[in-house]
Design an enzyme around this catalytic site. Structure first.
Site, PDB file in Angstrom:
ATOM      1  N   HIS A  79       0.869  -1.738   0.117  1.00  0.00           N
ATOM      2  CA  HIS A  79       0.055   0.279  -0.210  1.00  0.00           C
ATOM      3  C   HIS A  79       0.918   1.373  -0.213  1.00  0.00           C
ATOM      4  O   HIS A  79       2.209   1.134   0.134  1.00  0.00           O
ATOM      5  CB  HIS A  79      -0.886   0.059   1.395  1.00  0.00           C
ATOM      6  N   GLU A  81       1.103   3.993   1.933  1.00  0.00           N
ATOM      7  CA  GLU A  81       2.096   4.455   3.616  1.00  0.00           C
ATOM      8  C   GLU A  81       3.434   3.573   3.660  1.00  0.00           C
ATOM      9  O   GLU A  81       3.932   3.715   4.184  1.00  0.00           O
ATOM     10  CB  GLU A  81       0.860   4.373   4.261  1.00  0.00           C
ATOM     11  N   CYS A 113      -5.571   2.093   5.949  1.00  0.00           N
ATOM     12  CA  CYS A 113      -6.204   0.370   5.698  1.00  0.00           C
ATOM     13  C   CYS A 113      -5.564   0.331   7.541  1.00  0.00           C
ATOM     14  O   CYS A 113      -5.010   0.684   8.173  1.00  0.00           O
ATOM     15  CB  CYS A 113      -6.778  -0.579   5.081  1.00  0.00           C
ATOM     16  N   CYS A 116      -2.126  -0.347   7.428  1.00  0.00           N
ATOM     17  CA  CYS A 116      -1.251   1.087   7.024  1.00  0.00           C
ATOM     18  C   CYS A 116      -0.997   1.735   8.447  1.00  0.00           C
ATOM     19  O   CYS A 116      -0.957   1.911   9.180  1.00  0.00           O
ATOM     20  CB  CYS A 116      -2.408   1.835   6.024  1.00  0.00           C
TER      21      CYS A 116
HETATM   22 ZN   LIG Z   1      -3.144   0.316   3.719  1.00  0.00          ZN
END
Ligand SMILES: [Zn+2]
Length: 188
Positions: A79, A81, A113, A116
């Site tokens: 992801h 991040e 999420c 993260c």
């Molecule tokens: Zn994430």
């Protein structure tokens, strides 16, 4: 295919979009970069509609950027991040982004999420700034996992300032554009 290492890479276009010498002074320009990264990632087809950047809070120096690389790298952890956090830690050669006493901040085009948000806590950044909301992500079919209001309070209690909905509409538009252009919603 190595069974002993994994490689994370940013797309080739990153240096065309990112000015590494610039000093980013205000939240608006820092967030504009995170959102531009998400937009370019969609336009150029190099991953999901999410971008992030990590700065030194006081100097405005850009330390790292990240974009979603889940599909191209076959990596559910890639992801935006997490990519930005890992590259920042590599740049500092430290597992903590505050070990040297410098306050750092993570700007992300969408609220993190579950993974993260945890990654943000462990990274040692002292400030988290988000644009689009988890609701905006869910609206196009992405699942943010088990993130709750107390999760944000946990970060605050741990000394992380959390700021949300900075330039939300611009970031949410990138999510919609991704969906409208047939982008894949994984883990939906
Ligand atoms: Zn994430």
């Amino acid at each position: 295919m190595s069974r002993q290492s994994v490689t994370l890479t940013l797309p080739d276009w990153i240096n065309d979009v990112v000015d590494w010498q610039r000093r980013y002074q205000h939240d608006d320009e820092k967030m504009a970069l995170a959102i531009e990264l998400s937009r370019q990632n969609v336009l150029r087809g190099t991953g999901g509609p999410f971008g992030s950047a990590i700065f030194d809070c006081d100097s405005g120096k850009l330390l790292s950027v990240g974009v979603n690389r889940v599909m191209p790298l076959h990596n559910s952890s890639a992801h935006g991040e997490m990519v930005a956090i890992m590259l920042a830690e590599q740049a500092l050669q430290s597992f903590s982004l505050n070990a040297d006493g410098v306050k750092r901040e993570l700007f992300t085009s969408c609220e993190p999420c579950a993974m993260c948000l945890g990654g943000t806590l462990w990274s040692g950044v002292k400030r988290l700034v988000c644009a689009a909301t988890a609701e905006d992500a869910r609206a196009i079919g992405f699942d943010e996992g088990p993130v709750f209001e107390p999760s944000y309070q946990y970060l605050r209690d741990a000394g992380v300032e959390v700021v949300r909905q900075v330039q939300r509409s611009a970031a949410a538009q990138v999510l919609k554009d991704y969906l409208n252009h047939g982008g894949t919603i994984y883990n939906g």
